[in-house]
Design an enzyme around this catalytic site. Structure first.
Site: not given
Ligand SMILES: Cc1cc2nc3c(=O)[nH]c(=O)nc-3n(C[C@H](O)[C@H](O)[C@H](O)COP(=O)(O)O)c2cc1C
Length: 378
Positions: A70, A118-119, A122, A184, A187, A189-190, A230, A259-260
């Protein structure tokens, strides 16, 4: 952290929009590392004085700390990271298709809590352009002198049931360039990406990548490349056990935790409240204990027999030591670079060296999972 960064770097950063500050820092690093006159001072200032060799999946790492995914999504500053003394570099996440990511602003920083939300979604040049960029870089400078990891994400436009094709296409295009690949599926954010952590979807993605792996290895007459998965820190006990079991049985070589997080601590000020209220994944200090707990759990589930890479809130050598003794063979940081500056590698590696001495251990491998042995079976 260097005094210079504490006095000047951090206050200057605090005045800038997070994403803009980030992209300026990467450009500056690229510039400094491209000129021999500035490259040398970079090395002198930031390279650890000690090495802590670690064997990981058949390769030697100079020490266990790497750059987390990232930070360099476009693989822009490979020589910069090498010159800052990282033990390995993870680029990406890269998706099959080029994407702009979510609308800006999409990265938020809270200095008081040493956390980021964060957003990004990708944002990346996609697998074709990344392959071209890496080819150009390799032709000009050769392979990086530390292992290069590539983080694989899923294109937003690709429907969930076609995910395995998306991941395996990117994997194929980048196979020759990466030393290790990270699938991954975590995430936040997807849309619905984390659903890919479930049994069937995950094994489909890993199997598709392993098929490509075998073919590419045969074609190039070298060993297949390690593939890791991940995970998100929001899995419950049963889900975590299932992900680990699925990943192992599908031929995954290890796990990156984590991950976050989509959870938030209680804010201590209006400015923290503003950042914590943003949609997206939180990284940095608030993630530290959560991810360490995950590492401990995975270590227990696998009896310490499956490689774990620890990431989440590592800011100093104590945090790094906790992750390693919880069961991580290698560790990574992202937020630590933002809040502690580029000197973090040197201070962590030198600090780990001291810790090994204090404990009468001769290598990082001896420290992996140590807390389980000293605390007994928890
Ligand atoms: C702005 C930003 C972008 C990220 N992008 C990715 C990504 O593309 N792929 C990925 O696996 N992790 C990504 N991460 C997660 C980090 O690799 C890492 O797991 C997380 O930040 C926790 O580590 P830290 O507390 O040291 O930052 C990103 C994190 C941040 C802050």
């Amino acid at each position: 952290m260097g005094l210079g960064f504490r006095l000047f770097g951090r206050p200057i950063l605090a005045l800038q929009d997070s994403e803009r500050a980030h992209s300026r820092a990467i450009k500056l690093l690229k510039l400094l590392s491209s000129n021999p006159l500035t490259r040398l001072p970079l090395r002198i200032l930031y390279n650890p004085n000690k090495t802590l060799p670690v064997q990981f999946l058949g390769s030697q790492y100079p020490h266990p700390l790497g750059l987390a995914a990232g930070m360099d999504k476009k693989a822009e500053a490979l020589r910069g990271w090498e010159n800052l003394g990282l033990g390995f570099i993870e680029i990406g996440g890269i998706t099959e298709l080029e994407q702009l990511g979510n609308p800006k602003p999409r990265m938020f920083r809270s200095g008081s809590s040493k956390s980021l939300v964060n957003r990004m979604g990708f944002n990346n040049p996609g697998s074709e352009k990344t392959a071209e960029n890496l080819k150009r870089h390799f032709d000009k400078f050769g392979r990086p002198n530390v292992p290069l990891w590539i983080n694989l994400g899923k294109s937003k436009l690709t429907p969930l049931d076609k995910s395995s094709e998306d991941y395996s296409t990117t994997f194929k295009r980048l196979w020759v360039y990466g030393d290790v690949f990270v699938i991954n599926v975590s995430s936040p954010n997807t849309p619905n990406l984390r659903e890919l952590q479930n049994d069937e979807e995950l094994s489909k993605i890993i199997s598709a990548c392993q098929e490509v792996n075998k073919k590419m290895a045969a074609e190039h007459k070298i060993d297949s490349k390690p593939i890791l998965v991940k995970i998100a820190p929001e899995l419950d006990d049963d889900q975590l056990k299932l992900v680990v079991k699925t990943a192992i049985t599908s031929g995954c070589d290890g796990i990156v935790a984590t991950n976050t997080t989509t959870t938030r601590p209680d804010p201590n000020s209006p400015s923290e409240e503003k950042v914590f209220g943003q949609k997206g994944g939180m990284s940095g200090k608030p993630l530290n204990k959560i991810s360490t707990e995950f590492i401990k759990q995975i270590y227990r589930i696998t009896d310490g027999n499956w490689p774990i890479i620890g990431v989440g809130g590592i800011m100093n050598a104590d945090d790094a030591w906790e992750k390693i003794t919880a069961g991580a063979t290698l560790i990574q940081a992202y937020s630590g670079f933002v809040f502690e500056g580029a000197g973090i590698t040197k201070s962590i590696v030198n600090g780990l060296h001291k810790k090994l001495k204090q404990h009468g251990l001769s290598s990082i491998e001896d420290a992996v999972g140590l807390s389980h042995k000293t605390e007994g079976v928890e």
